[in-house]
Design an enzyme around this catalytic site. Structure first.
Site, PDB file in Angstrom:
ATOM      1  N   GLY A  13      57.126  42.878  33.313  1.00 23.83           N
ATOM      2  CA  GLY A  13      57.567  42.635  34.684  1.00 23.83           C
ATOM      3  C   GLY A  13      56.403  42.711  35.658  1.00 23.83           C
ATOM      4  O   GLY A  13      55.330  43.232  35.331  1.00 23.83           O
ATOM      5  N   CYS A  14      56.628  42.198  36.853  1.00 26.22           N
ATOM      6  CA  CYS A  14      55.531  42.108  37.827  1.00 26.22           C
ATOM      7  C   CYS A  14      55.165  43.479  38.382  1.00 26.22           C
ATOM      8  O   CYS A  14      53.996  43.880  38.326  1.00 26.22           O
ATOM      9  CB  CYS A  14      55.890  41.132  38.934  1.00 26.22           C
ATOM     10  SG  CYS A  14      57.486  41.413  39.714  1.00 26.22           S
ATOM     11  N   PHE A  15      56.137  44.214  38.903  1.00 26.89           N
ATOM     12  CA  PHE A  15      55.843  45.573  39.352  1.00 26.89           C
ATOM     13  C   PHE A  15      55.288  46.394  38.186  1.00 26.89           C
ATOM     14  O   PHE A  15      54.351  47.182  38.332  1.00 26.89           O
ATOM     15  CB  PHE A  15      57.105  46.269  39.871  1.00 26.89           C
ATOM     16  CG  PHE A  15      57.423  46.009  41.304  1.00 26.89           C
ATOM     17  CD1 PHE A  15      56.472  46.178  42.300  1.00 26.89           C
ATOM     18  CD2 PHE A  15      58.705  45.623  41.696  1.00 26.89           C
ATOM     19  CE1 PHE A  15      56.779  45.971  43.641  1.00 26.89           C
ATOM     20  CE2 PHE A  15      59.028  45.413  43.036  1.00 26.89           C
ATOM     21  CZ  PHE A  15      58.054  45.589  44.002  1.00 26.89           C
ATOM     22  N   ALA A  16      55.895  46.207  37.027  1.00 22.74           N
ATOM     23  CA  ALA A  16      55.493  46.984  35.858  1.00 22.74           C
ATOM     24  C   ALA A  16      54.022  46.742  35.515  1.00 22.74           C
ATOM     25  O   ALA A  16      53.298  47.663  35.135  1.00 22.74           O
ATOM     26  CB  ALA A  16      56.380  46.645  34.665  1.00 22.74           C
ATOM     27  N   ALA A  27      51.544  45.732  37.655  1.00 19.62           N
ATOM     28  CA  ALA A  27      50.680  46.320  38.685  1.00 19.62           C
ATOM     29  C   ALA A  27      50.604  47.834  38.536  1.00 19.62           C
ATOM     30  O   ALA A  27      49.536  48.440  38.695  1.00 19.62           O
ATOM     31  CB  ALA A  27      51.202  45.946  40.076  1.00 19.62           C
TER      32      ALA A  27
END
Lengths: 324, 324, 324, 324
Positions: D134-137, D139
């Site tokens: 995932g994207c937040f994951a 970063a």
């Protein structure tokens, strides 16, 4: 490898050149000159390049490079060239407006060719010195050249074009202050923008008569891109207009005709110019969109470099659009 | 009518004061002092006021006004007050951080009261000199005061607050350049922002012990507003927290508790502070939102003026939110 | 107190009406009708009103109110009025385009007057039913009326006007999706926007001949405001143009002539229209700016209400500009 | 050439994949499947690709492709894979969250490897099925992995991360409506965002104990990018922290340590993750920035594809940053 020098590398167009050249398969950046940043890492001004280069800005010039890009403020390119003697093989691409008009194109022993590939591809291929077009000038010429070629710009042309803030450069100013510009719209230099000279010169070279242009430049509240609308009387139907444009741009890899209406973001961060034609009664509306820093400046400069060196025109310019 | 003088009227907080005072039923602007704009119409700096005032900025000061607002850069208020002797009846509201901390509050023969009405309404009513709170300081204190009052800030408090560009003032800078800031996010002064002093002082006054705050200030890509989140351990349930806040803000006309989640724009261009409470396991999350130039500066200054002069606290502050 | 009913209160223009009426000294909101939000607090749709109202939307209509505002989608006002019989004293202000054109103005036993106070102030004062003008139509008419009055719109008029996203309303759509619209520019309905009807009708009423208008509407990447440029041939000098505008707007409290160039944000969140005149060779450029939701919709509706009820035209409309 | 199939090609991550693959030297797009756009040109959804492709979306699937990218909504990948039998050589990269957690990684006869190259490069090289993070994951993990590897995440970690609107996808919603989101900030799912599962799983795999994370996700008013701050207690000095990160990312071509503070735009439209370390007293602040659609989705998917096929990790991912 083509050895490249960049003069004025800490500004916007200089930075875009570095971003493009660093991935170009046939170039090698020899030096990036900046009086304000000399000695500092390039990544201090262009932080996205972290990990891609550890070079520093310099205040010395290698006059033996294969190609030199001048990214100086308008009026400063002449002054710079008077200070240095470059090798006879050095090609020069100037991004300012110092050499764009016919009466400026001869300087020292140099002849500058106007670097709009859609209009002067053959001349560029044979040139050594290039005057890279202005950003508004590029968007507007690409919208109008096919009509001029057909001798059809006989009536007034009405142009509105809105530009992103990067068109105003890295210098701080009240109209590029975030608190002012965000969510704001304004115009400047109505009917008198300096790019009218280039535009008129090109159109006249095709049509052999003056074109009457009303040009309203506007400041938009975005960073990148120019979105231009131009309309004039046109007696033919849409198919005839389309045929003119398709024919004129048949060999232009970056100028695309869109049957669908266009919006600005579809060209941002690319070297593309997208053009859409719309006919209403006897008016032809031509919409064009470019990235002001790429097709309107540094991308077109690389396109010109490719032509100067006999490379494929699109080399190093197959860019992923930001799109969102 | 209350005669008002404004010092530093061409900047952002000065402009907002004029916008508010021009419609305030009990005030009359006596003069607006600006060294950079003296002699020019106020509408040259604040174009929205066209048709509402034809006054000019001055470089002279009427020391007999009823109330003086100081809208100078931090550190300049003291220097200014040393130059002029104001009438004994003149009330002064300073928007800088010169007099906010206890050890700065005594200056010449003047005692400055910290102008946060939600905390010191009675003291403000009886004061002559007001140190108007900082913008971040206002948003954060309003989020935390009820907990401090109950002695519940015993564990670390973690705060993230994002501010609009107007918080950085009218001065040009690289981080307020549109081409840089648009679509960008960044932090500054992590854990060390100067407003921590005011915040800590207020919390300690209620709770009688130091509060441990981790404060991350961020620069947002919008112009107005502060959106703050603060969380800490909280043993009670949401109803208990809600009761604390409702009780603390029972007499605060501008601080509203929202049962629904809040977003920044619901307070922009108002003097409101909206607060939302959310409980997750044993963590209480308090979200607050203000307009940094109004409740965080000029609006609160008018609120303080109203209190100083015995007017209804909301006079001249019943503002239409921009909302969109 | 004037008892007010609002039909369609959960949308943008309905919300703006509530924001204005809640602080208007002579009105009292009797009901806010919304089929989608009936039973829910008004603050659920308009969160900024927290603490200012605890009323709920209703699905019932009080046909005895003093004034009714219709904030329905175009075409729905007629349908609504066919369902209800309002009291003979009830004044109605319709914000849709259902009754703006002369051939629509007669409906049931009602005669709708076109509610542009700068043009029809006397008729509005004597009217019972008002067709509130469109947003583009307001910005453009205010830019052109003085020229039409002088019979000077004899040549083509070229108009570019860019609008904020709120002009498209609260409904979700691909061109109002943030990921698409942010940093984007596009046009729609070139030369055929539906507001051309209102505009042409007004201009013709003054000048007694058709005016030839080329109108390019654009979608901007901001939320509020319309920024319009209009130019045409004009033989006189700038002073003559200025005199025409000053004279025409002498009694218009919200329409201001600016000697300085204008930008959009100077009118945002106000009921003002700012106009700037610029002459280049024999072309007169008129720039006008309004807030599309206020002078272009709900603000003008309140202005009309004030006129209908004999109140000062500016009552409840002395708004603080957002400005930043 | 690697034959590629894309499932769900009209959305954001599908579009980004096409943009990347079209210039990738070793891939050939075999088909782009879209139920909503089948039969229409790809350029109708992704207008920037005009002139670069004239392919159309299909509603048929070639089960013999070399690699398949699944760009479906969360929960739909499993359903899709149950409908088709792909060739035994077909590699699959899933961009949803269907297979990221250990207890989801086994599906049918397929084992999905978590595709974070900085953590599992060897496993990815040997895998056939990839669960793209995932994207937040992404970063957040890149900000924390080196600390977890050193066993130093023993105290609470406090994370604030703000995402662009494209993170919410192409679907229309009230929080992605331009009029709402422009100039707005808000949070969602405080402390409970679904990416916490992936993050915790990775950290625990390194550190062998649970990590206590407080994660506040926020919606920003920009389109692309995630900017995350994470802080925790850290006893060592900045040099020690720097050494940990340099060592951990020595072989990571896209994860760069910046000595200078970072801002979001320096990574937008690239596959880079930039990380900055800052020490204040005994707190270590780690800031990371990525493009949510590239390193946070489609770019990382290509990076994984490169690893699966033994290509250089950066192939086709040497992208020009938008930067402005």
């Amino acid at each position: 490898m083509i050895k490249v020098g960049i003069i004025g590398g800490s500004g916007y167009t200089g930075g875009e050149l570095i971003r493009l050249l660093i991935h170009h398969p046939h170039t090698e950046i020899d030096f990036v000159y900046s009086t304000t940043k000399a000695g500092k890492p390039i990544t201090e001004a262009h932080e996205d390049l972290l990990g891609l280069t550890d070079c520093c800005f310099t205040d010395t010039v290698n006059t033996e490079v294969n190609v030199l890009f001048l990214c100086l403020g308008h009026g400063n390119s002449k002054a710079f060239l008077e200070q240095y003697e470059f090798a006879s093989h050095t090609r020069i691409i100037d991004l300012s407006n110092d050499f764009r008009l016919t009466y400026d194109a001869q300087f020292q022993n140099k002849t500058f060719v106007y670097g709009l590939p859609e209009l002067y591809k053959q001349q560029i291929k044979n040139a050594q010195y290039i005057a890279n077009p202005g950003c508004f000038a590029t968007a507007i010429q690409l919208a109008l050249l096919p009509l001029a070629m057909a001798g059809l710009l006989k009536n007034d042309v009405h142009i509105n074009a809105i530009t992103g803030s990067t068109g105003a450069g890295i210098g701080l100013s009240s109209t590029s202050h975030f608190s002012w510009r965000n969510n704001n719209i304004s115009w400047y230099k109505p009917f008198t923008h300096q790019h009218l000279g280039e535009i008129g010169q090109s159109l006249k070279s095709l049509q052999k008569q003056e074109v009457s242009i009303y040009f309203m430049p506007q400041r938009g509240d975005f960073t990148r891109g120019i979105y231009a609308t131009a309309y004039t009387k046109f007696e033919g139907d849409l198919d005839q207009a389309t045929a003119l444009y398709q024919s004129f741009y048949a060999e232009a890899p970056f100028t695309q005709l869109s049957a669908k209406e266009i919006h600005l973001k579809q060209v941002v961060n690319t070297n593309q110019c997208h053009i859409h034609l719309h006919k209403h009664e006897n008016t032809l509306l031509v919409t064009s969109a470019i990235d002001n820093l790429l097709k309107g400046a540094s991308g077109q400069a690389i396109q010109n470099m490719n032509l100067l060196f006999g490379l494929p025109e699109t080399e190093g310019l197959q860019l992923k659009a930001t799109f969102f």
